[in-house]
Design a protein around this motif. Structure first.
Motif, PDB file in Angstrom:
ATOM      1  N   VAL A   1       0.848  -1.188   0.000  1.00  0.00           N
ATOM      2  CA  VAL A   1       0.000   0.000   0.000  1.00  0.00           C
ATOM      3  C   VAL A   1       0.886   1.242   0.000  1.00  0.00           C
ATOM      4  O   VAL A   1       1.806   1.365   0.813  1.00  0.00           O
ATOM      5  N   VAL A   2       0.606   2.144  -0.931  1.00  0.00           N
ATOM      6  CA  VAL A   2       1.370   3.385  -1.061  1.00  0.00           C
ATOM      7  C   VAL A   2       0.407   4.564  -0.881  1.00  0.00           C
ATOM      8  O   VAL A   2      -0.582   4.688  -1.608  1.00  0.00           O
ATOM      9  N   LEU A   3       0.698   5.404   0.111  1.00  0.00           N
ATOM     10  CA  LEU A   3      -0.090   6.618   0.330  1.00  0.00           C
ATOM     11  C   LEU A   3       0.648   7.773  -0.331  1.00  0.00           C
ATOM     12  O   LEU A   3       1.745   8.141   0.094  1.00  0.00           O
ATOM     13  N   SER A   4       0.055   8.335  -1.366  1.00  0.00           N
ATOM     14  CA  SER A   4       0.715   9.390  -2.134  1.00  0.00           C
ATOM     15  C   SER A   4      -0.145  10.634  -2.186  1.00  0.00           C
ATOM     16  O   SER A   4      -1.376  10.566  -2.164  1.00  0.00           O
ATOM     17  N   ASP A   5       0.516  11.777  -2.254  1.00  0.00           N
ATOM     18  CA  ASP A   5      -0.191  13.026  -2.446  1.00  0.00           C
ATOM     19  C   ASP A   5      -0.976  13.020  -3.753  1.00  0.00           C
ATOM     20  O   ASP A   5      -1.967  13.738  -3.889  1.00  0.00           O
ATOM     21  N   TYR A   6      -0.514  12.236  -4.716  1.00  0.00           N
ATOM     22  CA  TYR A   6      -1.119  12.207  -6.047  1.00  0.00           C
ATOM     23  C   TYR A   6      -1.475  10.774  -6.411  1.00  0.00           C
ATOM     24  O   TYR A   6      -0.596   9.947  -6.650  1.00  0.00           O
ATOM     25  N   ALA A   7      -2.785  10.498  -6.499  1.00  0.00           N
ATOM     26  CA  ALA A   7      -3.242   9.130  -6.722  1.00  0.00           C
ATOM     27  C   ALA A   7      -2.924   8.637  -8.128  1.00  0.00           C
ATOM     28  O   ALA A   7      -2.986   7.427  -8.373  1.00  0.00           O
ATOM     29  N   ASP A   8      -2.583   9.554  -9.052  1.00  0.00           N
ATOM     30  CA  ASP A   8      -2.227   9.074 -10.387  1.00  0.00           C
ATOM     31  C   ASP A   8      -0.950   8.230 -10.335  1.00  0.00           C
ATOM     32  O   ASP A   8      -0.778   7.309 -11.149  1.00  0.00           O
ATOM     33  N   LEU A   9      -0.070   8.506  -9.358  1.00  0.00           N
ATOM     34  CA  LEU A   9       1.132   7.683  -9.208  1.00  0.00           C
ATOM     35  C   LEU A   9       0.746   6.258  -8.833  1.00  0.00           C
ATOM     36  O   LEU A   9       1.348   5.290  -9.309  1.00  0.00           O
ATOM     37  N   ASN A  10      -0.273   6.119  -7.990  1.00  0.00           N
ATOM     38  CA  ASN A  10      -0.773   4.784  -7.650  1.00  0.00           C
ATOM     39  C   ASN A  10      -1.369   4.092  -8.871  1.00  0.00           C
ATOM     40  O   ASN A  10      -1.174   2.897  -9.086  1.00  0.00           O
ATOM     41  N   PHE A  11      -2.098   4.866  -9.674  1.00  0.00           N
ATOM     42  CA  PHE A  11      -2.722   4.299 -10.868  1.00  0.00           C
ATOM     43  C   PHE A  11      -1.669   3.782 -11.844  1.00  0.00           C
ATOM     44  O   PHE A  11      -1.734   2.635 -12.302  1.00  0.00           O
ATOM     45  N   PHE A  12      -0.694   4.610 -12.169  1.00  0.00           N
ATOM     46  CA  PHE A  12       0.315   4.212 -13.157  1.00  0.00           C
ATOM     47  C   PHE A  12       1.236   3.117 -12.614  1.00  0.00           C
ATOM     48  O   PHE A  12       1.682   2.253 -13.369  1.00  0.00           O
ATOM     49  N   ALA A  13       1.517   3.153 -11.305  1.00  0.00           N
ATOM     50  CA  ALA A  13       2.387   2.132 -10.707  1.00  0.00           C
ATOM     51  C   ALA A  13       1.616   0.871 -10.341  1.00  0.00           C
ATOM     52  O   ALA A  13       2.233  -0.150  -9.991  1.00  0.00           O
TER      53      ALA A  13
END
Length: 498
Positions: free
Chosen positions: A397-409
């Motif tokens: 699980v990765v908590l990121s300021d920008y959810a697009d990073l979660n989408f692409f990764a």
């Protein structure tokens, strides 16, 4: 009961007994194809919009079986998210598929603008209005992204076209279709209701000016609003039964923003918004206001109804949330039409060259902004995504300021991490304590925080950000600071992580 309304009265240009000819359709579709090429160029080369990134992530999670509001926070309405999920199921789990569908919807909205212009003024006016609408910097920029505006504009402009046909051609049995389209538009984005409100306001003004009998206006209003309310009510009931958290997540997100400001601060912010918008688009708006003033004097109820739509942004005065120029996109079809209406009125046949020249000047002034958007490429995102994938496994699980990073990764985030925004954090809808609790519950492996003075506006806006940052520094290790354009992303790992 509506027969006394003459559908062709006061057109000033032509009768309305003919639909668009085959030759005209060829011209319209050719113009749409050319503009469509500009929309499609480099469509998937830029990917760094935080709102769109959240929507992409949320849609991806839906394709995996997650449900909005239950499994992740989102301020968006389910119809928009499930539409995107359907597109991804059919066309592929990538950004290009949902963006391409959005472009098609924007082009269809442009087609409706052209058809309204052809119906009320002339085919030439319709083509110019369509071009102005589609090449407007806001429409071009946001229309190339996966956002609810494309769905809203397509449906609301279609609804307005049907409504115009009802008034012009006495197609009263079509009122239900206009109402349904207005209702669906609202279900994609709440601003979609404003054009419907403008139609109702126009009816009220017609009654007040003794241009329309009260009973007739009431029957039109009921036939228009009834289907819209029915669609919204039925879908909302399904949403609330299926997702009990829906109202708090969507309405709460909108209503809590800006509540901490007093009325004076809100008034100043609203005035700044309207003045700023006018300064940026003064040339377009001045002619649109002139067109609206002229339209109000015409013996053409449909044309007068368009002019009244210029009053609908006043409804923003009742909102406490921060506004952006894209929030006025719902009105741009009308503004574009009234712009050409003003030109048609001001420049008679001997001066017709000015008609084209002024339109060309405006379009040319917008092209640099559109070209910059078309040529823009995002080189930082692939590097950050590759970094995330190298240092985490798929289930991490990765908590990121920008959810697009979660989408692409292709890395899951937390419930609140799916929809971090300046509005959600600054309003207190999401707090640092909330994030800490879910970091512990989900055993988050990586936290990515943007600390750039130019771009950071999510986690840094947490009301208890200092406490949240102290928690990160105690329980995580700051492993890297990555650059993504102007963003400076601090990458934190669990202390036991390699």
């Amino acid at each position: 009961m509506f027969k006394w309304l003459n559908p062709s009265a006061g057109s000033g240009h032509r009768t309305t007994d003919r639909w668009v000819s085959a030759q005209s359709w060829v011209l319209i579709l050719l113009a749409l194809a050319l503009i469509g090429l500009l929309y499609g160029y480099n469509l998937d080369k830029w990917s760094n919009d935080d709102d769109e990134g959240s929507y992409l992530y949320q849609v991806w999670r839906i394709t995996l079986g997650d449900m909005p509001y239950r499994d992740f926070l989102t301020p968006q309405q389910p119809l928009f998210l499930f539409s995107g999920a359907t597109v991804m199921h059919l066309l592929g789990l990538d950004m290009l598929s949902v963006r391409a569908v959005g472009v098609v919807l924007i082009l269809v909205a442009g087609l409706f603008v052209c058809l309204i212009g052809q119906e009320l003024i002339s085919l030439q006016a319709g083509l110019i209005a369509m071009s102005l609408f589609l090449l407007h910097p806001d429409v071009y920029r946001w229309g190339r992204m996966y956002r609810p505006e494309a769905y809203m504009l397509c449906l609301s402009t279609g609804a307005l076209y049907v409504y115009i046909l009802v008034l012009r051609r006495s197609r009263w049995n079509w009122l239900w279709l206009s109402g349904v389209l207005f209702g669906l538009s609202t279900l994609y984005k709440m601003f979609g209701v404003l054009l419907l409100g403008g139609c109702l306001l126009a009816l009220a003004i017609e009654v007040g000016r003794s241009q329309l009998q009260f009973g007739t206006a009431l029957r039109i209003g009921v036939r228009l609003v009834g289907p819209a309310l029915a669609v919204v009510f039925l879908v909302m009931v399904v949403f609330l039964l299926r997702f009990p958290e829906f109202s708090g997540a969507v309405l709460g997100h909108q209503l809590r923003q800006g509540k901490e400001l007093d009325w004076e601060a809100r008034a100043i912010r609203m005035a700044t918004f309207f003045i700023g918008y006018f300064m940026v688009y003064a040339f377009l708006l001045i002619f649109a206001f002139l067109g609206g003033a002229w339209a109000r004097k015409q013996d053409n109820m449909a044309l007068r109804s368009l002019a009244v739509q210029l009053l609908t942004p006043l409804s923003f005065l009742f909102l406490s949330r921060e506004l952006f120029y894209r929030h006025l996109m719902y009105l741009l079809p009308v503004v574009s039409l009234l712009f050409v209406a003003a030109l048609q009125r001001l420049f008679s046949q001997p001066l017709r060259s000015f008609y084209w020249a002024i339109s060309a000047v405006l379009l040319i002034s917008w092209l640099p902004a559109d070209i910059v958007v078309a040529l823009d490429q995002n080189l930082g995102t692939p590097r950050v995504v590759e970094y995330i994938q190298e240092h985490t496994a798929s289930p991490d699980v990765v908590l990121s300021d920008y959810a697009d990073l979660n989408f692409f990764a292709r890395r899951p985030s937390t419930y609140y991490g799916a929809s971090l925004s300046a509005g959600a954090t600054s309003s207190g809808q999401v707090t640092g304590a909330d994030l800490i609790a879910e970091i512990e519950a989900a055993d988050v492996s990586m936290v990515i925080v943007d600390v750039s003075p130019q771009t950071a506006h999510h986690m840094v806006n947490l009301r208890d950000y200092e406490g949240f940052r102290a928690y990160l520094q105690e329980h995580f290790v700051l492993l890297d600071v990555l650059s993504r354009e102007e963003q400076q992303l601090e990458v934190y790992f669990r202390s036991q992580s390699p």
